[in-house]
Design an enzyme around this catalytic site. Structure first.
Site, PDB file in Angstrom:
ATOM      1  N   GLY A  97       0.790  -1.220   0.000  1.00  0.00           N
ATOM      2  CA  GLY A  97       0.000   0.000   0.000  1.00  0.00           C
ATOM      3  C   GLY A  97       0.825   1.275   0.000  1.00  0.00           C
ATOM      4  N   CYS A 101     -22.860  -7.502 -18.948  1.00  0.00           N
ATOM      5  CA  CYS A 101     -21.621  -7.692 -18.202  1.00  0.00           C
ATOM      6  C   CYS A 101     -20.575  -6.670 -18.647  1.00  0.00           C
ATOM      7  CB  CYS A 101     -21.025  -9.070 -18.490  1.00  0.00           C
ATOM      8  SG  CYS A 101     -21.913 -10.426 -17.780  1.00  0.00           S
ATOM      9  N   CYS A 106     -27.353  -9.803 -16.308  1.00  0.00           N
ATOM     10  CA  CYS A 106     -26.857  -9.393 -17.623  1.00  0.00           C
ATOM     11  C   CYS A 106     -27.889  -9.741 -18.682  1.00  0.00           C
ATOM     12  CB  CYS A 106     -25.544 -10.098 -17.910  1.00  0.00           C
ATOM     13  SG  CYS A 106     -24.960  -9.895 -19.604  1.00  0.00           S
ATOM     14  N   CYS A 131     -26.039 -12.761 -20.974  1.00  0.00           N
ATOM     15  CA  CYS A 131     -25.734 -14.094 -20.463  1.00  0.00           C
ATOM     16  C   CYS A 131     -26.558 -14.441 -19.228  1.00  0.00           C
ATOM     17  CB  CYS A 131     -24.242 -14.230 -20.164  1.00  0.00           C
ATOM     18  SG  CYS A 131     -23.714 -13.311 -18.707  1.00  0.00           S
ATOM     19  N   CYS A 166     -18.739 -12.787 -19.835  1.00  0.00           N
ATOM     20  CA  CYS A 166     -20.029 -12.873 -20.533  1.00  0.00           C
ATOM     21  C   CYS A 166     -19.954 -13.924 -21.638  1.00  0.00           C
ATOM     22  CB  CYS A 166     -20.371 -11.507 -21.122  1.00  0.00           C
ATOM     23  SG  CYS A 166     -22.099 -11.311 -21.559  1.00  0.00           S
TER      24      CYS A 166
END
Lengths: 261, 291
Positions: free
Chosen positions: B32, B266, B241, B244, B272
């Site tokens: 970080g 998606c 979605c 899909c 997808c």
């Protein structure tokens, strides 16, 4: 000195600060006791602000020391503290009220956020509690609760100063530094602000160092007074004593120069 | 003669790659923490992923398989050109399948398919400093990180709640890494924040213009900042979605005509496509594509 038996909150000894070849302040020693207000007066350029900067550890001195009695009762040398400890002190046990509220506030952050910042910095993580605490402090400095989400740049000069004080008071500091807190405010606003500060000093046993060139402010607020000239503390004593019976010629001049209303 | 011969492997010279790898090692050692590095001029403008490209170039090996996504998509301009760039300059294999890739460079999404050990996710980062909009001075923000003085970050979240009634930050949502540094997860949607936590893959962040690199080693604790009474909540969608049928994934809104027609699909195109391929194999009917 007041009650020599009790332990002072802060003891400064021989504070000297040079800016290159120029003298900021020389050999200033000072004690501050709990609940005591000390005014530092003098003309501009006399070293008042330098002294305040040194006392609040924002400036480092060329020589001299400051000992401060922490909340746990232990007296520590401030210039030997690590930066993290010093910052922690500044945002918990101390406060700093600037003449220019822009330096003390975040102008792009709401009043509530400004007051809440110190609480969040010491680990408060409950929004409801932070907000309630901020509201109660706004009320205490006479800012309406419904201004809590307004930004300080929509506030008047007097409100900004009061918000600054609320922001500092929220962690219940024991010592607060003020640099010309009433500078640039009109007389009636000044009076309200002074009342407020006096109230906090009484209610919370707050100690304060107030830098001002306004002897009326010093007389109204302070218990003791330090008169500065050319970087030196030329006269110290009880406020009424110094103002009513000044010993040094310069102090006499200063007192005599007040316009009589 | 192949194009690759006229460049050093993966475009950057070896000294530069060593410099970047040293920064990466330091970044991995201090999760970080933003490590400064001598960002190079790349044959693309700032803001197009110069940081990510330099990190990718430094970690690629000849046997790596690269995937590049832009907002989850493998086939937008930025993704295609970066993929082609490394095909030409490194001659490495590329793929659009998350599971086949060893290195994935991403602009602002984490793939839906879970990442595994041995994979590297490289983020393109525009502004690495999470405190930047609150504190403009770099000297001061560095000090705040050093002293772990992070009250300011919560001021931003406080302001969000005060203004909107909830934490309205939906992307670049600040996180605390390994209990120490506060980090900008790059402008990924906050939906992806939970995927960073304890992720088995190595996550590397490159900011070319700002000349900073930071990292999350595998299995690092990543916590999204919040308040006790306003806990962090990843974005949720009230539908699946349109192509899909997947649910619980990140959706893009696609405008389909100029009469207000739109569909939600998606954002992760590979996910997808694989879902639709599975559905066809399994004998399920594909969802109707609205015209």
């Amino acid at each position: 000195m007041i009650a020599p038996a009790d332990h002072p909150l802060l003891v400064a000894e021989g504070l000297t600060k040079h800016y290159g070849p120029h003298l900021g302040c020389a050999d200033v020693s000072l004690e501050i006791h709990e609940g005591e207000v000390v005014a530092v007066v003098g003309e501009s350029g006399s070293g008042k602000s330098t002294l305040l900067g040194l006392l609040s550890t924002q400036l480092l001195p060329n020589s001299g020391s400051i000992r401060y009695r922490m909340r746990d009762g232990e007296a520590r040398d401030l210039f030997a503290l690590g930066e993290a400890e010093r910052r922690f002190l500044l945002r918990t046990d101390w406060g700093f009220v600037h003449q220019d509220a822009r330096l003390g506030l975040r102008m792009g952050v709401s009043a509530g956020g400004n007051v809440g910042e110190r609480l969040m910095a010491v680990g408060w993580r409950n929004y409801g509690r932070i907000r309630a605490e901020a509201e109660s402090w706004l009320e205490r400095v006479e800012i309406a609760r419904d201004r809590i989400d307004d930004r300080p740049d929509t506030f008047s000069g007097g409100m900004r100063q009061r918000l600054q004080i609320a922001k500092n008071m929220v962690t219940r500091p024991r010592l607060i530094f003020m640099d010309e807190p009433t500078g640039g405010l009109d007389v009636s606003v000044q009076a309200r602000l002074l009342d407020l500060i006096r109230g906090f000093v009484n209610d919370y046993g707050l100690a304060a160092v107030i830098v001002t060139h306004d002897l009326a402010v010093a007389r109204l607020l302070s218990h003791r007074i330090v008169v500065m000239r050319h970087g030196r503390a030329i006269e110290t004593g009880l406020t009424d004593q110094v103002l009513d019976d000044p010993r040094e010629p310069y102090t006499q001049l200063l007192v005599a120069s007040i316009l009589q209303a | 003669m192949s194009d690759a011969a006229s460049y050093n492997f993966a475009y950057l010279d070896e000294q530069t790659k060593r410099m970047i790898r040293r920064a990466l090692l330091k970044a991995v050692a201090i999760p970080g923490y933003q490590v400064p590095f001598a960002s190079r001029e790349m044959p693309m403008p700032y803001g197009w992923g110069t940081g990510g490209v330099q990190v990718t170039a430094s970690v690629l090996g000849a046997d790596d398989t690269l995937k590049v996504i832009d907002q989850g998509s493998d086939d937008t301009t930025n993704a295609v050109s970066i993929r082609k760039f490394f095909e030409r300059t490194a001659g490495i294999a590329t793929t659009t399948h998350t599971s086949e890739a060893t290195v994935i460079q991403t602009r602002h999404r984490i793939p839906e398919a879970p990442l595994g050990e041995g994979q590297i996710l490289v983020y393109q980062v525009p502004i690495p400093e999470p405190l930047r909009f609150l504190e403009p001075r770099e000297t001061e923000t560095r000090r705040l990180h050093a002293l772990e003085d992070y009250g300011l970050m919560h001021v931003k979240l406080y302001e969000d709640i005060a203004r909107h009634g909830h934490i309205a930050t939906t992307y670049a949502y600040p996180v605390k890494v390994d209990g120490r540094y506060i980090m900008d997860p790059s402008p990924t949607p906050k939906f992806d924040n939970p995927k960073m936590d304890m992720c088995p893959a190595l996550q590397l962040f490159g900011a070319g213009r700002e000349k900073r690199i930071y990292a999350l080693p595998p299995y690092t604790k990543v916590v999204s900042l919040d308040f006790e009474d306003h806990p962090f909540e990843p974005t949720k969608f009230d539908r699946g979605c349109a192509l899909c049928g997947s649910e619980g994934i990140y959706l893009d809104e696609v405008v389909t005509d100029d009469r207000g027609g739109r569909m939600f699909v998606c954002s992760d195109t590979d996910y997808c496509e694989s879902r639709r391929a599975e559905a066809t194999e399994g004998g399920h009917a594909l969802h109707e594509v609205p015209r």
